[in-house]
Design a protein around this motif. Structure first.
Motif, mmCIF file in Angstrom:
data_model
loop_
_atom_site.group_PDB
_atom_site.id
_atom_site.type_symbol
_atom_site.label_atom_id
_atom_site.label_comp_id
_atom_site.label_asym_id
_atom_site.label_seq_id
_atom_site.Cartn_x
_atom_site.Cartn_y
_atom_site.Cartn_z
ATOM 1 N N ALA A 1 9.154 1.343 5.892
ATOM 2 C CA ALA A 1 9.085 2.234 4.735
ATOM 3 C C ALA A 1 8.099 3.338 5.036
ATOM 4 C CB ALA A 1 8.655 1.473 3.491
ATOM 5 N N HIS A 2 8.475 4.535 4.647
ATOM 6 C CA HIS A 2 7.529 5.643 4.746
ATOM 7 C C HIS A 2 7.765 6.613 3.587
ATOM 8 C CE1 HIS A 2 11.006 7.426 6.847
ATOM 9 N NE2 HIS A 2 10.527 8.572 6.433
ATOM 10 N N MET A 3 6.694 7.256 3.191
ATOM 11 C CA MET A 3 6.761 8.211 2.102
ATOM 12 C C MET A 3 7.378 9.501 2.623
ATOM 13 S SD MET A 3 3.759 9.105 -0.664
ATOM 14 C CE MET A 3 2.579 8.502 0.473
ATOM 15 N N SER B 1 1.552 9.212 -5.923
ATOM 16 C CA SER B 1 1.746 10.613 -5.521
ATOM 17 C C SER B 1 3.073 11.193 -5.983
ATOM 18 C CB SER B 1 1.615 10.744 -4.011
ATOM 19 O OG SER B 1 2.659 10.040 -3.378
ATOM 20 N N LYS B 2 3.890 10.370 -6.643
ATOM 21 C CA LYS B 2 5.210 10.793 -7.154
ATOM 22 C C LYS B 2 6.112 11.325 -6.042
ATOM 23 C CE LYS B 2 3.628 11.701 -11.823
ATOM 24 N NZ LYS B 2 4.394 10.771 -12.596
ATOM 25 N N LYS B 3 6.136 10.558 -4.940
ATOM 26 C CA LYS B 3 7.002 10.886 -3.812
ATOM 27 C C LYS B 3 7.998 9.750 -3.598
ATOM 28 C CE LYS B 3 4.977 14.706 -2.562
ATOM 29 N NZ LYS B 3 5.639 15.990 -2.590
ATOM 30 N N CYS B 4 9.146 10.062 -3.018
ATOM 31 C CA CYS B 4 10.150 9.046 -2.720
ATOM 32 C C CYS B 4 9.768 8.279 -1.456
ATOM 33 C CB CYS B 4 11.512 9.703 -2.505
ATOM 34 S SG CYS B 4 12.249 10.357 -4.012
ATOM 35 N N LEU B 5 10.302 7.064 -1.374
ATOM 36 C CA LEU B 5 10.178 6.249 -0.167
ATOM 37 C C LEU B 5 11.524 6.186 0.527
ATOM 38 C CD1 LEU B 5 8.283 2.932 -1.055
ATOM 39 C CD2 LEU B 5 7.428 4.872 0.242
ATOM 40 N N GLU B 6 11.502 6.237 1.845
ATOM 41 C CA GLU B 6 12.696 5.942 2.633
ATOM 42 C C GLU B 6 12.426 4.608 3.302
ATOM 43 O OE1 GLU B 6 15.297 8.760 5.070
ATOM 44 O OE2 GLU B 6 13.987 7.815 6.562
ATOM 45 N N LEU B 7 13.343 3.665 3.150
ATOM 46 C CA LEU B 7 13.121 2.341 3.725
ATOM 47 C C LEU B 7 14.405 1.744 4.268
ATOM 48 C CD1 LEU B 7 14.035 0.066 1.266
ATOM 49 C CD2 LEU B 7 12.080 1.179 0.266
ATOM 50 N N ARG B 8 14.207 0.731 5.099
ATOM 51 C CA ARG B 8 15.318 -0.076 5.610
ATOM 52 C C ARG B 8 15.262 -1.395 4.871
ATOM 53 N NH1 ARG B 8 19.540 1.197 8.459
ATOM 54 N NH2 ARG B 8 19.436 -0.707 9.616
ATOM 55 N N TYR B 9 16.390 -1.741 4.208
ATOM 56 C CA TYR B 9 16.440 -2.945 3.388
ATOM 57 C C TYR B 9 17.852 -3.493 3.447
ATOM 58 C CZ TYR B 9 15.185 -5.915 -0.609
ATOM 59 O OH TYR B 9 14.893 -6.976 -1.423
ATOM 60 N N ASP B 10 17.994 -4.763 3.767
ATOM 61 C CA ASP B 10 19.320 -5.400 3.904
ATOM 62 C C ASP B 10 20.228 -4.660 4.874
ATOM 63 O OD1 ASP B 10 18.845 -7.549 2.244
ATOM 64 O OD2 ASP B 10 19.738 -6.613 0.473
ATOM 65 N N THR C 1 0.825 -1.208 0.000
ATOM 66 C CA THR C 1 0.000 0.000 0.000
ATOM 67 C C THR C 1 0.858 1.256 0.000
ATOM 68 O OG1 THR C 1 -1.725 -1.197 1.191
ATOM 69 C CG2 THR C 1 -1.857 1.205 1.227
ATOM 70 N N VAL C 2 1.911 1.273 0.814
ATOM 71 C CA VAL C 2 2.814 2.425 0.891
ATOM 72 C C VAL C 2 3.544 2.615 -0.429
ATOM 73 C CG1 VAL C 2 4.850 3.363 2.058
ATOM 74 C CG2 VAL C 2 3.090 2.200 3.387
ATOM 75 N N ALA C 3 4.025 1.533 -1.032
ATOM 76 C CA ALA C 3 4.739 1.613 -2.307
ATOM 77 C C ALA C 3 3.822 2.145 -3.407
ATOM 78 C CB ALA C 3 5.303 0.248 -2.690
ATOM 79 N N CYS C 4 2.592 1.659 -3.460
ATOM 80 C CA CYS C 4 1.638 2.130 -4.470
ATOM 81 C C CYS C 4 1.280 3.602 -4.245
ATOM 82 C CB CYS C 4 0.382 1.270 -4.462
ATOM 83 S SG CYS C 4 0.648 -0.385 -5.141
ATOM 84 N N ALA C 5 1.141 4.002 -2.998
ATOM 85 C CA ALA C 5 0.834 5.402 -2.688
ATOM 86 C C ALA C 5 1.980 6.315 -3.113
ATOM 87 C CB ALA C 5 0.543 5.559 -1.200
ATOM 88 N N ALA C 6 3.216 5.884 -2.888
ATOM 89 C CA ALA C 6 4.375 6.679 -3.307
ATOM 90 C C ALA C 6 4.424 6.805 -4.821
ATOM 91 C CB ALA C 6 5.666 6.044 -2.779
#
Length: 82
Positions: free
Chosen positions: A70-72, A12-21, A4-9
């Motif tokens: 993850a957050h927008m 809305s053409k906004k970047c995501l900040e996430l923790r990955y690996d 849902t967060v990825a689709c919203a980003a």
């Protein structure tokens, strides 16, 4: 939830900040989907942050179930990139 967060980003053409690996990454979402094995993924352009490949910028395919948070952001996405 991350789907849902990825689709919203993306919408809305906004970047995501996430923790990955174990790294913090800022990414532009280009596509969200499901692999033939049933894994939810997103195709992203990584703007900055860490990476196991030591390539902090560029296209990546990330599995949504491997992201910790993850957050927008308010940062504008430049997707789609060539």
């Amino acid at each position: 939830m991350l789907h849902t967060v990825a689709c919203a980003a993306l919408k809305s053409k906004k970047c995501l900040e996430l923790r990955y690996d174990g790294f913090t990454r800022v990414v532009e979402v280009h596509a969200v989907g499901v692999t033939k094995d049933g894994n939810e993924v997103m195709r992203v352009w990584q703007v900055r942050g860490g990476s196991n490949s030591r390539q902090p910028i560029g296209f990546k395919l990330l599995r949504l179930d491997e992201a910790f948070t993850a957050h927008m952001t308010d940062e504008q996405s430049h997707a789609p990139r060539p």
